[in-house]
Design a protein around this motif. Structure first.
Motif, PDB file in Angstrom:
ATOM      1  N   ASP A  58      86.141  30.269  48.786  1.00  0.00           N
ATOM      2  CA  ASP A  58      85.669  30.068  50.155  1.00  0.00           C
ATOM      3  C   ASP A  58      85.579  31.440  50.824  1.00  0.00           C
ATOM      4  O   ASP A  58      86.587  32.019  51.235  1.00  0.00           O
ATOM      5  N   THR A  59      84.355  31.963  50.982  1.00  0.00           N
ATOM      6  CA  THR A  59      84.159  33.310  51.541  1.00  0.00           C
ATOM      7  C   THR A  59      84.435  33.361  53.036  1.00  0.00           C
ATOM      8  O   THR A  59      84.534  34.453  53.603  1.00  0.00           O
ATOM      9  N   ASN A  60      84.568  32.193  53.664  1.00  0.00           N
ATOM     10  CA  ASN A  60      84.876  32.157  55.095  1.00  0.00           C
ATOM     11  C   ASN A  60      86.380  32.248  55.371  1.00  0.00           C
ATOM     12  O   ASN A  60      86.783  32.336  56.538  1.00  0.00           O
ATOM     13  N   ALA A  61      87.143  32.217  54.316  1.00  0.00           N
ATOM     14  CA  ALA A  61      88.595  32.335  54.492  1.00  0.00           C
ATOM     15  C   ALA A  61      88.936  33.728  54.972  1.00  0.00           C
ATOM     16  O   ALA A  61      88.399  34.729  54.482  1.00  0.00           O
ATOM     17  N   LYS A  62      89.852  33.815  55.929  1.00  0.00           N
ATOM     18  CA  LYS A  62      90.237  35.093  56.520  1.00  0.00           C
ATOM     19  C   LYS A  62      91.614  35.504  56.025  1.00  0.00           C
ATOM     20  O   LYS A  62      92.548  34.715  56.012  1.00  0.00           O
ATOM     21  N   ALA A  63      91.694  36.768  55.641  1.00  0.00           N
ATOM     22  CA  ALA A  63      92.972  37.288  55.164  1.00  0.00           C
ATOM     23  C   ALA A  63      93.942  37.446  56.321  1.00  0.00           C
ATOM     24  O   ALA A  63      93.556  37.767  57.451  1.00  0.00           O
ATOM     25  N   LYS A  64      95.208  37.229  56.032  1.00  0.00           N
ATOM     26  CA  LYS A  64      96.225  37.419  57.069  1.00  0.00           C
ATOM     27  C   LYS A  64      96.389  38.903  57.363  1.00  0.00           C
ATOM     28  O   LYS A  64      96.107  39.762  56.521  1.00  0.00           O
ATOM     29  N   SER A  65      96.858  39.180  58.548  1.00  0.00           N
ATOM     30  CA  SER A  65      97.006  40.578  58.954  1.00  0.00           C
ATOM     31  C   SER A  65      98.036  41.319  58.097  1.00  0.00           C
ATOM     32  O   SER A  65      97.931  42.531  57.898  1.00  0.00           O
ATOM     33  N   ASN A  78      96.196  32.272  47.594  1.00  0.00           N
ATOM     34  CA  ASN A  78      95.880  31.480  48.790  1.00  0.00           C
ATOM     35  C   ASN A  78      96.871  31.726  49.918  1.00  0.00           C
ATOM     36  O   ASN A  78      96.538  31.583  51.103  1.00  0.00           O
ATOM     37  N   ALA A  79      98.089  32.086  49.554  1.00  0.00           N
ATOM     38  CA  ALA A  79      99.112  32.339  50.581  1.00  0.00           C
ATOM     39  C   ALA A  79      98.788  33.578  51.404  1.00  0.00           C
ATOM     40  O   ALA A  79      99.351  33.746  52.495  1.00  0.00           O
ATOM     41  N   GLN A  80      97.886  34.440  50.925  1.00  0.00           N
ATOM     42  CA  GLN A  80      97.512  35.657  51.671  1.00  0.00           C
ATOM     43  C   GLN A  80      96.397  35.407  52.677  1.00  0.00           C
ATOM     44  O   GLN A  80      96.024  36.319  53.429  1.00  0.00           O
ATOM     45  N   PHE A  81      95.878  34.187  52.705  1.00  0.00           N
ATOM     46  CA  PHE A  81      94.797  33.844  53.629  1.00  0.00           C
ATOM     47  C   PHE A  81      95.273  32.811  54.648  1.00  0.00           C
ATOM     48  O   PHE A  81      96.255  32.090  54.406  1.00  0.00           O
ATOM     49  N   GLU A  82      94.548  32.782  55.741  1.00  0.00           N
ATOM     50  CA  GLU A  82      94.900  31.825  56.788  1.00  0.00           C
ATOM     51  C   GLU A  82      94.643  30.396  56.349  1.00  0.00           C
ATOM     52  O   GLU A  82      95.271  29.465  56.848  1.00  0.00           O
ATOM     53  N   LYS A  83      93.725  30.196  55.435  1.00  0.00           N
ATOM     54  CA  LYS A  83      93.483  28.905  54.793  1.00  0.00           C
ATOM     55  C   LYS A  83      93.187  29.185  53.321  1.00  0.00           C
ATOM     56  O   LYS A  83      92.822  30.311  52.969  1.00  0.00           O
ATOM     57  N   PRO A  84      93.358  28.211  52.424  1.00  0.00           N
ATOM     58  CA  PRO A  84      93.146  28.462  50.990  1.00  0.00           C
ATOM     59  C   PRO A  84      91.762  29.063  50.717  1.00  0.00           C
ATOM     60  O   PRO A  84      90.738  28.514  51.140  1.00  0.00           O
ATOM     61  N   ALA A  85      91.759  30.179  50.019  1.00  0.00           N
ATOM     62  CA  ALA A  85      90.486  30.821  49.670  1.00  0.00           C
ATOM     63  C   ALA A  85      89.909  30.233  48.380  1.00  0.00           C
ATOM     64  O   ALA A  85      88.696  30.254  48.175  1.00  0.00           O
ATOM     65  N   ILE A  86      90.785  29.707  47.489  1.00  0.00           N
ATOM     66  CA  ILE A  86      90.335  29.103  46.229  1.00  0.00           C
ATOM     67  C   ILE A  86      90.665  27.617  46.269  1.00  0.00           C
ATOM     68  O   ILE A  86      91.836  27.235  46.317  1.00  0.00           O
ATOM     69  N   VAL A  87      89.643  26.798  46.241  1.00  0.00           N
ATOM     70  CA  VAL A  87      89.817  25.353  46.289  1.00  0.00           C
ATOM     71  C   VAL A  87      88.981  24.723  45.185  1.00  0.00           C
ATOM     72  O   VAL A  87      87.754  24.887  45.156  1.00  0.00           O
ATOM     73  N   ASP A  88      89.676  24.042  44.235  1.00  0.00           N
ATOM     74  CA  ASP A  88      89.012  23.366  43.115  1.00  0.00           C
ATOM     75  C   ASP A  88      88.062  24.292  42.367  1.00  0.00           C
ATOM     76  O   ASP A  88      86.944  23.912  41.985  1.00  0.00           O
ATOM     77  N   GLY A  89      88.507  25.532  42.155  1.00  0.00           N
ATOM     78  CA  GLY A  89      87.740  26.466  41.345  1.00  0.00           C
ATOM     79  C   GLY A  89      86.604  27.154  42.063  1.00  0.00           C
ATOM     80  O   GLY A  89      85.764  27.806  41.413  1.00  0.00           O
ATOM     81  N   VAL A  90      86.552  27.053  43.381  1.00  0.00           N
ATOM     82  CA  VAL A  90      85.473  27.673  44.169  1.00  0.00           C
ATOM     83  C   VAL A  90      86.078  28.583  45.229  1.00  0.00           C
ATOM     84  O   VAL A  90      87.072  28.225  45.867  1.00  0.00           O
TER      85      VAL A  90
END
Length: 470
Positions: free
Chosen positions: A285-292, A271-283
């Motif tokens: 989030d495909t809308n999460a954007k990776a940091k540059s 999750n630290a590699q994305f601008e917002k948590p990509a994994i939340v409660d086992g799901v």
């Protein structure tokens, strides 16, 4: 009285007689002594000791009585009875002797009056005195022996009493010590049992509290997905784990804690590699954007379901990085294409030809290796082949959405489906405006069917969805 004593007194009664003929030859002193011996029951054959014992019977009996006071209690009554019987018998014998000799009193005056008419020749009494003194020597020794015997018996009695007292005291000491030790052991054991019971109760309570908090970290009973909101309570779980140190529940609890800590760290790292948590409660989030500056590496936790989710998140981030790079290249390519179109405005036919070539080139990008000469498993496709749709190569339905193909390829590489660009990608059909492709291994083995617009892909493996996304 014993049989031996009765026989002895009987003999004395029969033989102890004072003959007047014998008395005529004696002096007054000798006659008095003889009369005393007769009264005492002295026989002619008695030894000096026997004579002394018979003549001093009262003193000896008195000493004997004193000595018997130290004898055992159970013999006192018997000895007293025997002494009474013996005394009575002696008294009877003395009385008979007096009657036979005409003596009614033991007084010396009476004895002298009985012999006044006798013609006696006085003889010097010095020899008699000398004889008497000579005879008294062993008697004194005998008396001392009797006294010493009495003292010895007394000392022996005292010694026995002393040792009996010591034995009783020793027994009391042993009893007291034994009782004290027994009480001590009972108290110690009771205390230990209480402490053990309390410790067991406390341990069970701590173990139950640990398990309840541990279960709260997961969204389901199968413990395949974690709640992000519980991550901050990991330190509380560690405190409860420390309370179980030394108990049999500690080993299992520590195993649970270590696994949970590993899973939480893996999720947090991704999750630290994305601008917002990509994994939340086992799901995911495909809308999460990776940091540059994101850096993605494969992570394994031992939780199979979580590992799959982590792979998807990592593939999503990598595809976005690839898409960004591709977008930059596309923009550069589009600028060049625009310049080319401006230069070719005077020749429409040339312009159409160039446009078709560019579209065809864009559509064939990243198609992998050629399927020529390879037995491709087209019959395994989840979507049926449609040749007319395949022939419509210029249809925009075949164009991949940004980053979709890169994400799918990255996932396939991470799972070991393919290596590098060693794969076969074929068009299959157009459904609802979406182009569907099949991905194969270089040897033609079918892997899965994918939607180039949504990025959804599914194969024929057990447990996968029965329906596609149309």
């Amino acid at each position: 009285m014993s049989k031996k004593r009765r026989n002895r007194h009987k003999a004395e009664h029969q033989e102890a007689q004072f003959d007047f003929d014998d008395a005529k030859e004696l002096t007054v002193g000798e006659a008095m002594r003889k009369n005393e011996e007769v009264e005492a029951g002295v026989l002619p054959g008695d030894s000096i000791l026997d004579k002394y014992v018979k003549q001093h019977k009262d003193e000896i009996e008195a000493d004997k009585f004193e000595t018997r006071q130290f004898s055992k209690d159970d013999l006192v009554e018997k000895e007293e009875v025997e002494e009474i019987e013996e005394t009575q018998t002696l008294d009877n014998l003395l009385q008979e002797l007096r009657e036979g000799t005409g003596v009614t009193s033991p007084a010396p005056e009476d004895e002298l009056r009985q012999f006044d008419d006798l013609e006696l020749t006085r003889v010097s009494e010095a020899p008699l005195v000398e004889e008497f003194e000579t005879e008294e020597v062993p008697l004194v020794g005998t008396e001392e022996a009797l006294t010493r015997s009495r003292v010895t018996d007394s000392e022996d009695g005292k010694s026995k009493k002393k040792w009996v007292l010591y034995g009783i005291l020793a027994a009391l000491v042993v009893l007291i010590l034994g009782t004290g030790y027994y009480v001590y052991r009972q108290v110690a054991r009771s205390t230990k049992e209480i402490q053990t019971s309390q410790s067991t109760t406390n341990t069970q309570s701590d173990a139950e509290e640990f398990n309840n908090l541990y279960d709260a970290f997961y969204t389901d009973s199968n413990k395949t997905a974690l709640k992000n909101s519980q991550f901050d309570k990991l330190s509380q779980l560690k405190t409860l784990l420390d309370k179980l140190e030394g108990s049999r529940e500690h080993t299992l609890a520590k195993s649970k804690y270590d696994s949970l800590a590993t899973q939480i760290k893996a999720i947090q790292d991704v999750n630290a590699q994305f601008e917002k948590p990509a994994i939340v409660d086992g799901v995911l989030d495909t809308n999460a954007k990776a940091k540059s500056n994101a850096k993605f590496t494969d992570i394994k936790t031992g939780n199979t379901e979580l590992d799959k989710l982590l792979d998807k998140a990592i593939s999503l981030g990598k595809s976005q990085q690839t898409s960004t790079s591709s977008s930059s290249s596309s923009q550069t390519s589009s600028s060049s294409q625009a310049s080319s179109n401006t230069t070719s405005e005077t020749s429409p036919s040339s312009s159409n030809t160039a446009s078709n070539e560019t579209r065809s080139s864009r559509s064939e990008i990243n198609m992998g290796v050629s399927s020529a000469g390879v037995a491709v498993q087209r019959s395994a496709s989840r979507v049926s082949y449609n040749q007319s749709a395949i022939d419509d190569s210029n249809n925009s339905a075949w164009d991949f959405a940004d980053g979709v193909l890169e994400q799918i390829l990255a996932t396939s590489r991470s799972r070991g489906y393919i290596t590098g660009n060693q794969y076969i990608l074929e068009r299959v059909n157009i459904v609802n405006g979406n182009g569907y492709y099949n991905l194969y291994k270089p040897d033609g083995t079918y892997l899965f069917t994918l939607n180039c617009k949504t990025g959804y892909f599914v194969g024929n493996g057990s447990g996968h969805a029965d329906d596609l996304d149309y």
